[in-house]
Write an enzyme that holds these catalytic residues in place. Structure first.
Site, PDB file in Angstrom:
ATOM      1  N   CYS A  12     -42.522 -10.286  25.337  1.00 52.72           N
ATOM      2  CA  CYS A  12     -42.666  -8.827  25.164  1.00 52.72           C
ATOM      3  C   CYS A  12     -42.244  -8.353  23.767  1.00 52.72           C
ATOM      4  O   CYS A  12     -41.092  -8.500  23.370  1.00 52.72           O
ATOM      5  CB  CYS A  12     -41.827  -8.101  26.227  1.00 52.72           C
ATOM      6  SG  CYS A  12     -41.927  -6.304  26.050  1.00 52.72           S
ATOM      7  N   VAL A  52     -39.975  -3.934  31.084  1.00 56.41           N
ATOM      8  CA  VAL A  52     -38.940  -4.345  30.146  1.00 56.41           C
ATOM      9  C   VAL A  52     -39.338  -3.808  28.768  1.00 56.41           C
ATOM     10  O   VAL A  52     -40.526  -3.575  28.542  1.00 56.41           O
ATOM     11  CB  VAL A  52     -38.802  -5.888  30.081  1.00 56.41           C
ATOM     12  CG1 VAL A  52     -38.247  -6.434  31.359  1.00 56.41           C
ATOM     13  CG2 VAL A  52     -40.101  -6.563  29.711  1.00 56.41           C
ATOM     14  N   GLU A  64     -37.402   2.188  27.893  1.00 62.11           N
ATOM     15  CA  GLU A  64     -38.235   2.579  26.752  1.00 62.11           C
ATOM     16  C   GLU A  64     -37.577   2.069  25.458  1.00 62.11           C
ATOM     17  O   GLU A  64     -36.462   2.512  25.100  1.00 62.11           O
ATOM     18  CB  GLU A  64     -38.457   4.101  26.658  1.00 62.11           C
ATOM     19  CG  GLU A  64     -39.455   4.636  27.662  1.00 62.11           C
ATOM     20  CD  GLU A  64     -40.864   4.055  27.473  1.00 62.11           C
ATOM     21  OE1 GLU A  64     -41.287   3.756  26.345  1.00 62.11           O
ATOM     22  OE2 GLU A  64     -41.537   3.883  28.501  1.00 62.11           O
ATOM     23  N   SER A  65     -38.282   1.181  24.783  1.00 63.28           N
ATOM     24  CA  SER A  65     -37.667   0.515  23.618  1.00 63.28           C
ATOM     25  C   SER A  65     -37.208   1.504  22.544  1.00 63.28           C
ATOM     26  O   SER A  65     -36.162   1.302  21.917  1.00 63.28           O
ATOM     27  CB  SER A  65     -38.630  -0.517  23.023  1.00 63.28           C
ATOM     28  OG  SER A  65     -39.837   0.079  22.622  1.00 63.28           O
TER      29      SER A  65
HETATM   30  N1  LIG Z   1     -43.308   1.925  26.168  1.00 61.08           N
HETATM   31  C1  LIG Z   1     -42.570   0.801  26.692  1.00 61.08           C
HETATM   32  C2  LIG Z   1     -43.518  -0.368  26.884  1.00 61.08           C
HETATM   33  C3  LIG Z   1     -42.851  -1.511  27.622  1.00 61.08           C
HETATM   34  C4  LIG Z   1     -43.874  -2.466  28.222  1.00 61.08           C
HETATM   35  O1  LIG Z   1     -45.094  -2.185  28.266  1.00 61.08           O
HETATM   36  N2  LIG Z   1     -43.363  -3.609  28.702  1.00 61.08           N
HETATM   37  C5  LIG Z   1     -44.236  -4.565  29.366  1.00 61.08           C
HETATM   38  C6  LIG Z   1     -43.944  -5.992  28.881  1.00 61.08           C
HETATM   39  S1  LIG Z   1     -44.294  -6.167  27.174  1.00 61.08           S
HETATM   40  C7  LIG Z   1     -43.933  -4.551  30.843  1.00 61.08           C
HETATM   41  O2  LIG Z   1     -42.782  -4.546  31.249  1.00 61.08           O
HETATM   42  N3  LIG Z   1     -44.985  -4.547  31.682  1.00 61.08           N
HETATM   43  C8  LIG Z   1     -44.849  -4.612  33.109  1.00 61.08           C
HETATM   44  C9  LIG Z   1     -45.506  -3.443  33.788  1.00 61.08           C
HETATM   45  O3  LIG Z   1     -46.217  -2.658  33.119  1.00 61.08           O
HETATM   46  O4  LIG Z   1     -45.305  -3.314  34.993  1.00 61.08           O
HETATM   47  C10 LIG Z   1     -41.432   0.436  25.716  1.00 61.08           C
HETATM   48  O5  LIG Z   1     -41.562   0.722  24.517  1.00 61.08           O
HETATM   49  O6  LIG Z   1     -40.399  -0.072  26.176  1.00 61.08           O
END
Ligand SMILES: N[C@@H](CCC(=O)N[C@@H](CS)C(=O)NCC(=O)O)C(=O)O
Length: 217
Positions: A12, A52, A64-65
């Site tokens: 990720c 995550v 949220e990162s």
């Molecule tokens: N906007 C979020 C995006 C986080 C994201 O898309 N994480 C993905 C992995 S890279 C995830 O956990 N996906 C699982 C899901 O959507 O259920 C951030 O910046 O933290």
């Protein structure tokens, strides 16, 4: 206050941002890897969105990162942002922009045919064009000081480098300024320590298993 725990997923890019900032600020933290597609019960309970990264502090899930980054920046001074308010605001806007680039990289990875690949390539070219236009300073985005925007962009540098190595796809060919910036990011020790050594292998498996256009063409 307890030691923060970062819950991450090895591939990720958003979680890599959190890990990089923790390393830049030399914060003592725990790290747990999960697969959000097959989450353990404790993660499903902890995370409101199931995504995550999550930073767990005293039992509270920060998600949220970009919010994790801002929390860490305030909690562990000195700030890594530029001090000028307007520069800080525009940097934050560019951080949002880099987040969209990850979507295009993902589209490129999963594209199974030329049409899908070309469409994702048009998107990423437009996004890289915009970033390249404002990338004037060196060695880092704002000049001498490594900042939040460098952190936000580092996982892009890592992924484009892997795509170049594994698939011979050079998306930075037309962007010498971005290319030089990304080379400096790739050489930085904290960036190298911010993702697991098996990332290249995992992305390669993904490209292969998916029969991705860029892997098989
Ligand atoms: N906007 C979020 C995006 C986080 C994201 O898309 N994480 C993905 C992995 S890279 C995830 O956990 N996906 C699982 C899901 O959507 O259920 C951030 O910046 O933290």
């Amino acid at each position: 206050m307890s030691k923060p725990r970062l819950i991450s997923f090895k591939v990720c890019p958003f979680a890599q941002r959190s890990s990089l900032l923790l390393k830049e600020k030399q914060i003592d933290f725990e790290l747990a890897f999960i697969n959000p597609d097959e989450p353990p019960a404790w993660f499903a309970e902890l995370s409101p969105t199931g995504k995550v990264p999550v930073l767990e502090v005293d039992g509270i899930a920060i998600f949220e990162s970009s919010v994790i980054s801002e929390y860490l920046d305030e909690r562990y001074p000195p700030s890594i942002h530029p001090s000028d308010l307007l520069t800080k605001a525009t940097n934050r806007a560019w951080v949002e922009h880099t987040s969209n680039i990850y979507t295009s990289i993902f589209q490129i990875i999963i594209a199974k045919d030329k049409t899908a690949f070309k469409s994702a390539q048009v998107s990423i070219d437009e996004q890289l064009d915009l970033l390249d236009e404002v990338m004037l300073e060196t060695p880092w985005f704002n000049g001498a000081d490594f900042s939040m925007l460098d952190i936000a962009a580092a996982p892009i540098a890592v992924r484009l480098d892997i795509l170049k190595e594994v698939c011979g796809l050079d998306l930075l060919e037309e962007y010498p300024k971005l290319s030089a910036w990304f080379e400096r990011l790739l050489a930085r020790e904290t960036v190298q320590a911010s993702y697991p050594p098996e990332l290249k292998m995992m992305l390669t498996m993904r490209l292969k298993g998916n029969k991705s256009y860029i892997y098989s063409s």
